[in-house]
Design an enzyme around this catalytic site. Structure first.
Site, PDB file in Angstrom:
ATOM      1  N   HIS A  57     -26.292  92.878 101.914  1.00  0.00           N
ATOM      2  CA  HIS A  57     -25.440  92.114 101.383  1.00  0.00           C
ATOM      3  C   HIS A  57     -25.652  91.410 100.093  1.00  0.00           C
ATOM      4  O   HIS A  57     -25.848  91.451  99.111  1.00  0.00           O
ATOM      5  CB  HIS A  57     -24.589  91.297 101.903  1.00  0.00           C
ATOM      6  CG  HIS A  57     -23.706  89.837 101.706  1.00  0.00           C
ATOM      7  ND1 HIS A  57     -22.657  89.988 102.284  1.00  0.00           N
ATOM      8  CD2 HIS A  57     -23.429  89.098 100.860  1.00  0.00           C
ATOM      9  CE1 HIS A  57     -21.775  89.562 101.472  1.00  0.00           C
ATOM     10  NE2 HIS A  57     -22.203  88.465 100.817  1.00  0.00           N
ATOM     11  N   GLU A  58     -26.935  90.565 100.314  1.00  0.00           N
ATOM     12  CA  GLU A  58     -27.139  89.568  98.543  1.00  0.00           C
ATOM     13  C   GLU A  58     -27.639  90.757  97.878  1.00  0.00           C
ATOM     14  O   GLU A  58     -28.134  90.468  97.120  1.00  0.00           O
ATOM     15  CB  GLU A  58     -28.282  88.804  99.443  1.00  0.00           C
ATOM     16  CG  GLU A  58     -27.549  87.844 100.847  1.00  0.00           C
ATOM     17  CD  GLU A  58     -26.483  87.043 100.306  1.00  0.00           C
ATOM     18  OE1 GLU A  58     -26.124  87.030  99.081  1.00  0.00           O
ATOM     19  OE2 GLU A  58     -26.038  86.640 100.786  1.00  0.00           O
ATOM     20  N   HIS A  61     -24.757  92.235  95.477  1.00  0.00           N
ATOM     21  CA  HIS A  61     -24.308  91.176  94.864  1.00  0.00           C
ATOM     22  C   HIS A  61     -25.791  91.214  93.354  1.00  0.00           C
ATOM     23  O   HIS A  61     -25.266  91.162  92.285  1.00  0.00           O
ATOM     24  CB  HIS A  61     -24.795  89.190  95.141  1.00  0.00           C
ATOM     25  CG  HIS A  61     -23.950  89.045  96.162  1.00  0.00           C
ATOM     26  ND1 HIS A  61     -22.169  89.471  95.787  1.00  0.00           N
ATOM     27  CD2 HIS A  61     -23.729  88.552  96.969  1.00  0.00           C
ATOM     28  CE1 HIS A  61     -21.826  88.744  97.127  1.00  0.00           C
ATOM     29  NE2 HIS A  61     -23.072  88.159  97.802  1.00  0.00           N
TER      30      HIS A  61
END
Length: 253
Positions: A57-58, A61
């Site tokens: 997820h990170e 980003h």
């Protein structure tokens, strides 16, 4: 940009948990005394898999930010998938894991600090915010698809189904347009200055209020899970398997 040994170790732990779940006695889920190997396998697979998905997820980003003009994310180590780089290990990893184990609600954990001023456009900034929850959606859909297409042991089926469902829940929570969550970050560049200022003021508290509502107000919690199950089912997810996986994961209930 090679994956860190920490991330590879988490993946190895996830695989080990999956193997334990696969060799566990799936028939014991209907008995009072469930197979300890099955329980341990499901818990390890889901918990380690969730931490791995947090890293993805990170990373999502950070990768979109890097391609969008913020090259500082590479120097911060965000592109290594090392979960330790994504803020405080207790508040961002341990605490969300505790909430996941106790209440089954996957709190958004971790964060990457993006230099929004370095990004090329408002659209890029929006995609940076969307990349994280979309990675959860992709992982959830992929797990659901694998379960539906690949023959496997029952213990692994319920573990993968529950982890897939958690990815869908994480996507829904993160995509909400609430300050502090990614859904707000996606629309924030297009909001008037007054709205952005208000969002900045309530950002530390808004997610806490949201999760308090989900924790204490049953209709809100039910609506979240109904929406998650509907989306999970749309991807071909094995709903009964996810529910059994949830019951094994929370083995003390």
């Amino acid at each position: 940009m090679r994956p860190s040994p920490v991330f590879l170790g988490i993946l190895a732990l996830t695989v080990a948990g999956g193997a334990m779940a696969a060799f566990g006695d799936i028939n014991s889920v209907f008995l009072r005394d469930r197979d300890p190997l099955l329980i341990a396998g499901v818990v390890i697979f889901v918990a380690a898999g969730w931490v791995a998905s947090l890293s993805l997820h990170e990373f999502g980003h950070a990768m979109v930010a890097y391609r969008g003009g913020d090259y500082s994310v590479a120097h911060k180590g965000y592109l290594t998938l090392d979960v330790r780089k994504y803020t405080d290990p207790v508040l961002s990893i341990v605490l969300p894991l505790v909430f996941l184990i106790i209440g089954g609600i996957p709190l958004p954990g971790g964060a990457v600090w993006i230099n929004r001023g370095a990004l090329r456009s408002r659209g890029t900034s929006s995609w940076v915010s969307l990349a994280g929850p979309l990675s959860n959606l992709a992982v959830g859909a992929a797990l659901a698809l694998v379960v539906s297409l690949v023959p496997m042991a029952g213990g692994l089926v319920i573990a993968m189904s529950y982890l897939a469902l958690l990815q869908i829940v994480t996507f829904i929570l993160n995509i909400l347009p609430i300050p502090g969550l990614d859904g707000w970050g996606a629309i924030e560049p297009y909001l008037p200055p007054q709205a952005r200022e208000l969002g900045a003021k309530v950002r530390p508290w808004a997610p806490i209020i949201l999760f308090a509502i989900l924790w204490f107000i049953k209709p809100a919690n039910a609506a979240l899970w109904e929406g998650a199950y509907a989306l999970f089912g749309a991807f071909g997810g094995y709903v009964d398997g996810a529910q059994i996986g949830f019951s094994v994961f929370q083995f003390w209930n």
